[in-house]
Design an enzyme around this catalytic site. Structure first.
Site, PDB file in Angstrom:
ATOM      1  N   GLU A 139     -15.407  -5.469   1.237  1.00 27.30           N
ATOM      2  CA  GLU A 139     -15.584  -5.902  -0.155  1.00 27.30           C
ATOM      3  C   GLU A 139     -16.334  -7.228  -0.242  1.00 27.30           C
ATOM      4  OE1 GLU A 139     -12.172  -3.836  -2.919  1.00 27.30           O
ATOM      5  OE2 GLU A 139     -11.779  -5.858  -2.202  1.00 27.30           O
ATOM      6  N   GLY A 205      -1.110   8.968   3.239  1.00 22.87           N
ATOM      7  CA  GLY A 205      -0.243   8.923   2.071  1.00 22.87           C
ATOM      8  C   GLY A 205       1.137   9.452   2.383  1.00 22.87           C
ATOM      9  N   ASP A 230       3.184   3.326  -8.334  1.00 22.00           N
ATOM     10  CA  ASP A 230       1.844   2.755  -8.387  1.00 22.00           C
ATOM     11  C   ASP A 230       1.345   2.644  -6.946  1.00 22.00           C
ATOM     12  OD1 ASP A 230      -0.492   1.345  -8.736  1.00 22.00           O
ATOM     13  OD2 ASP A 230       0.420  -0.376  -9.722  1.00 22.00           O
ATOM     14  N   ASP A 236      -3.678  -1.534   1.657  1.00 23.34           N
ATOM     15  CA  ASP A 236      -3.777  -2.939   2.075  1.00 23.34           C
ATOM     16  C   ASP A 236      -2.462  -3.420   2.684  1.00 23.34           C
ATOM     17  OD1 ASP A 236      -6.349  -2.986   1.078  1.00 23.34           O
ATOM     18  OD2 ASP A 236      -5.733  -3.750  -0.879  1.00 23.34           O
ATOM     19  N   SER A 275       4.267  -5.800  -5.315  1.00 21.56           N
ATOM     20  CA  SER A 275       4.955  -4.695  -4.645  1.00 21.56           C
ATOM     21  C   SER A 275       4.983  -4.816  -3.122  1.00 21.56           C
ATOM     22  CB  SER A 275       4.280  -3.368  -5.010  1.00 21.56           C
ATOM     23  OG  SER A 275       2.976  -3.295  -4.460  1.00 21.56           O
TER      24      SER A 275
END
Length: 294
Positions: A139, A205, A230, A236, A275
């Site tokens: 990024e 996942g 969420d 990350d 979170s």
């Protein structure tokens, strides 16, 4: 040994709307809520490493707008050195995040100050040299990533690369990478089985993850049962937690197991940074799993 981790990457403010379902092209829906969080893959991964127990430094850039202070305060609040955040003229990086009722999301990123992190200073290179592990993503400009991984390779610092957003990775960067961490879509796009890196971790996942070390059999990393609220920042969290573990001298398989638990805990709350679990939370979750599996 706590281990030292240096992260070179992005720092954004996340503007998060929650909707029942993500709108189709041309469609308008009404949001249930709107929140502003600190985020960006670099900042998220640094906080994940810090909360996992590593001594962590974040090399990133923020703008001259009011959002910059949100990120500076967040980094300082985690006990990290906020002076390593460069102050650049113009806007801070911004991510527009839409999250639906299933926890899935879509994200649009405006790079802002992240796009001006092109080369590292001598002081920033020193941070990498004294680290056990360097973590990078894509990024920020490729030139900064190449500068960072070259410095790490010369110093004997282990390199973890999370090559997202997906784009071609120069050979000079891949040559210095010890561990590549991708999700299953990135793995397919990058054809990771053909890349010359010693270790590839693919996150799946709710199906866990796979760990492939060159010359060894592929290891399946088990998933932890969870209900996603969420999923923003889960990847990350995995990367930062994994880096913290290997910085402590933990083996890749055990580190990946702990990172997978950390990521599963992160999807149970809203917001990328809020979170991210602590090391104690991961320990507690693993203890519960051991009892349930007896």
């Amino acid at each position: 040994m706590s281990g030292r981790v240096t992260v070179v990457g992005s720092a954004n403010v996340d503007l998060v709307t929650r909707v029942e379902r993500i709108p189709a092209p041309g469609e308008t829906v009404t949001a249930e809520s709107f929140n502003i969080y600190a985020g960006g893959k670099g900042l998220n991964q640094a906080i994940a490493a810090q909360r996992a127990g590593a001594q962590t430094e974040l090399i990133a850039a923020v703008g001259s707008d009011s959002y910059a202070q949100v990120l500076i305060d967040t980094v300082a609040g985690e006990g990290m050195d906020d002076t390593l955040l460069r102050r650049e003229p113009g806007s801070t990086g911004t991510a527009f995040v839409t999250t639906d009722a299933t926890g899935e999301n879509n994200i649009v990123i405006v790079p802002g100050a992240n796009g001006r992190l092109r080369r590292l200073t001598d002081a920033e290179r020193d941070c990498i040299r004294r680290a056990d592990v360097l973590v990078c993503q894509l990024e920020v400009p490729t030139s900064a990533v190449e500068d960072a991984v070259t410095t790490a390779w010369e110093a004997g610092t282990a390199v973890v690369l999370n090559p997202t957003p997906v784009r071609p990775v120069p050979a000079a960067i891949l040559a210095a990478v010890d561990v590549l961490i991708v999700n299953e879509h990135e793995a397919e796009q990058l054809r990771v089985d053909e890349l010359p890196v010693p270790c590839v971790l693919t996150t799946l996942g709710p199906k866990g993850a796979t760990l492939r070390i060159r010359g060894e059999r592929t290891i399946q990393v088990p998933a932890r049962r969870t209900i996603a609220i969420d999923t923003t920042g889960a990847g990350d969290t995995f990367v930062g937690a994994f880096a913290a573990e290997i910085a402590r001298g933990i083996g890749y398989a055990e580190a990946a197991t702990r990172a997978n638990v950390a990521a599963s805990l992160s999807v149970e709350e809203e917001g990328a940074v809020p979170s991210i679990p602590t090391r104690q939370a991961v320990d507690d979750a693993l203890s519960v799993e051991r009892v349930e599996n007896q």
